[in-house]
Design a protein around this motif. Structure first.
Motif, PDB file in Angstrom:
ATOM      1  N   HIS A 154       0.835  -1.206   0.000  1.00  0.00           N
ATOM      2  CA  HIS A 154       0.000   0.000   0.000  1.00  0.00           C
ATOM      3  C   HIS A 154       0.871   1.258   0.000  1.00  0.00           C
ATOM      4  CE1 HIS A 154      -3.025   2.941   1.087  1.00  0.00           C
ATOM      5  NE2 HIS A 154      -2.351   3.210   2.198  1.00  0.00           N
ATOM      6  N   LEU A 155       1.881   1.274   0.863  1.00  0.00           N
ATOM      7  CA  LEU A 155       2.748   2.446   0.952  1.00  0.00           C
ATOM      8  C   LEU A 155       3.527   2.680  -0.332  1.00  0.00           C
ATOM      9  CD1 LEU A 155       4.076   2.040   4.598  1.00  0.00           C
ATOM     10  CD2 LEU A 155       2.377   3.680   3.759  1.00  0.00           C
ATOM     11  N   TYR A 206      11.533   4.699   9.470  1.00  0.00           N
ATOM     12  CA  TYR A 206      12.362   5.624  10.246  1.00  0.00           C
ATOM     13  C   TYR A 206      13.840   5.569   9.890  1.00  0.00           C
ATOM     14  CZ  TYR A 206       8.299   6.659  13.114  1.00  0.00           C
ATOM     15  OH  TYR A 206       7.071   7.068  13.548  1.00  0.00           O
ATOM     16  N   ARG A 207      14.195   4.753   8.913  1.00  0.00           N
ATOM     17  CA  ARG A 207      15.597   4.731   8.480  1.00  0.00           C
ATOM     18  C   ARG A 207      15.929   6.054   7.807  1.00  0.00           C
ATOM     19  NH1 ARG A 207      18.055  -0.490   6.553  1.00  0.00           N
ATOM     20  NH2 ARG A 207      19.821   0.926   6.787  1.00  0.00           N
ATOM     21  N   ASP A 255      10.668  10.596   2.748  1.00  0.00           N
ATOM     22  CA  ASP A 255       9.685  11.131   3.692  1.00  0.00           C
ATOM     23  C   ASP A 255       8.260  10.709   3.353  1.00  0.00           C
ATOM     24  OD1 ASP A 255      11.669  12.378   5.138  1.00  0.00           O
ATOM     25  OD2 ASP A 255      11.396  14.326   4.158  1.00  0.00           O
ATOM     26  N   ARG A 256       7.964  10.503   2.086  1.00  0.00           N
ATOM     27  CA  ARG A 256       6.596  10.146   1.695  1.00  0.00           C
ATOM     28  C   ARG A 256       6.157   8.833   2.332  1.00  0.00           C
ATOM     29  NH1 ARG A 256       6.628   6.463  -2.848  1.00  0.00           N
ATOM     30  NH2 ARG A 256       8.752   6.265  -3.628  1.00  0.00           N
ATOM     31  N   GLY A 298       2.896   8.436   4.688  1.00  0.00           N
ATOM     32  CA  GLY A 298       1.892   7.416   4.348  1.00  0.00           C
ATOM     33  C   GLY A 298       1.686   6.425   5.476  1.00  0.00           C
ATOM     34  N   TYR A 299       2.780   6.019   6.121  1.00  0.00           N
ATOM     35  CA  TYR A 299       2.724   5.089   7.244  1.00  0.00           C
ATOM     36  C   TYR A 299       1.907   5.681   8.391  1.00  0.00           C
ATOM     37  CZ  TYR A 299       4.428   3.130  11.648  1.00  0.00           C
ATOM     38  OH  TYR A 299       4.507   2.599  12.901  1.00  0.00           O
ATOM     39  N   THR A 300       2.191   6.919   8.743  1.00  0.00           N
ATOM     40  CA  THR A 300       1.493   7.579   9.850  1.00  0.00           C
ATOM     41  C   THR A 300      -0.004   7.659   9.575  1.00  0.00           C
ATOM     42  OG1 THR A 300       3.489   8.868  10.294  1.00  0.00           O
ATOM     43  CG2 THR A 300       1.444   9.677  11.253  1.00  0.00           C
ATOM     44  N   THR A 301      -0.362   8.012   8.357  1.00  0.00           N
ATOM     45  CA  THR A 301      -1.770   8.094   7.980  1.00  0.00           C
ATOM     46  C   THR A 301      -2.426   6.719   8.012  1.00  0.00           C
ATOM     47  OG1 THR A 301      -1.287   9.993   6.568  1.00  0.00           O
ATOM     48  CG2 THR A 301      -3.354   8.821   6.146  1.00  0.00           C
ATOM     49  N   MET A 302      -1.763   5.729   7.449  1.00  0.00           N
ATOM     50  CA  MET A 302      -2.305   4.371   7.379  1.00  0.00           C
ATOM     51  C   MET A 302      -2.536   3.795   8.776  1.00  0.00           C
ATOM     52  SD  MET A 302      -0.555   0.996   5.671  1.00  0.00           S
ATOM     53  CE  MET A 302       0.830   1.062   6.814  1.00  0.00           C
TER      54      MET A 302
END
Length: 132
Positions: free
Chosen positions: A13-14, A46-47, A52-53, A57-61
């Protein structure tokens, strides 16, 4: 029907897999994620060289999922599955065992692209939103 989303499906998804994203939209409110997948995804986004995208996307998901923790019931079920697979000579890794035990404990269908490993676990319902 509710789903536990495996790490590889979250990653798809990301990365912009339209079929996976479409299913995420279709099943909004019915999607869960294990804290194991959150840890695995976090170690990627976080690597320092990850764009940054992916973090955005991770934070939103993750905010849209129901996060499920590992409790005594999940841990015990994990141990039982691990013992059965080891005794049959077909062990799988602890993170996948914990994810499978979470799906079984909460009566969820596991969405994964890793049917090879997860398919060895009795009574675990699987779907693959990448191949289907």
């Amino acid at each position: 029907m509710s789903f536990l989303i495996d790490t590889d499906i979250c990653s798809a998804h990301l990365r912009g897999d339209a079929s996976v994203t479409g299913r995420f939209l279709q099943y909004t409110g019915q999607l869960h994620v294990s804290v194991i997948s959150i840890a695995e995804l976090s170690s990627w986004v976080y690597r320092k060289n990850t764009p940054d995208r992916f973090l955005l996307g991770y934070t939103t998901m993750i905010a849209e999922f129901h996060a499920l923790t590992i409790d005594q019931e999940v841990a015990g079920r994990c141990g039982k599955i691990a013992a059965e697979l080891s005794d049959s000579g077909k062990p799988i890794g602890l993170p996948d065992l914990l994810i499978a035990a979470t799906a079984l404990t909460f009566n969820l269908t596991l969405v994964t692209h890793n049917a090879r490993d997860f398919g060895r676990i009795p009574n675990l319902r699987l779907q693959d939103w990448i191949s289907s």
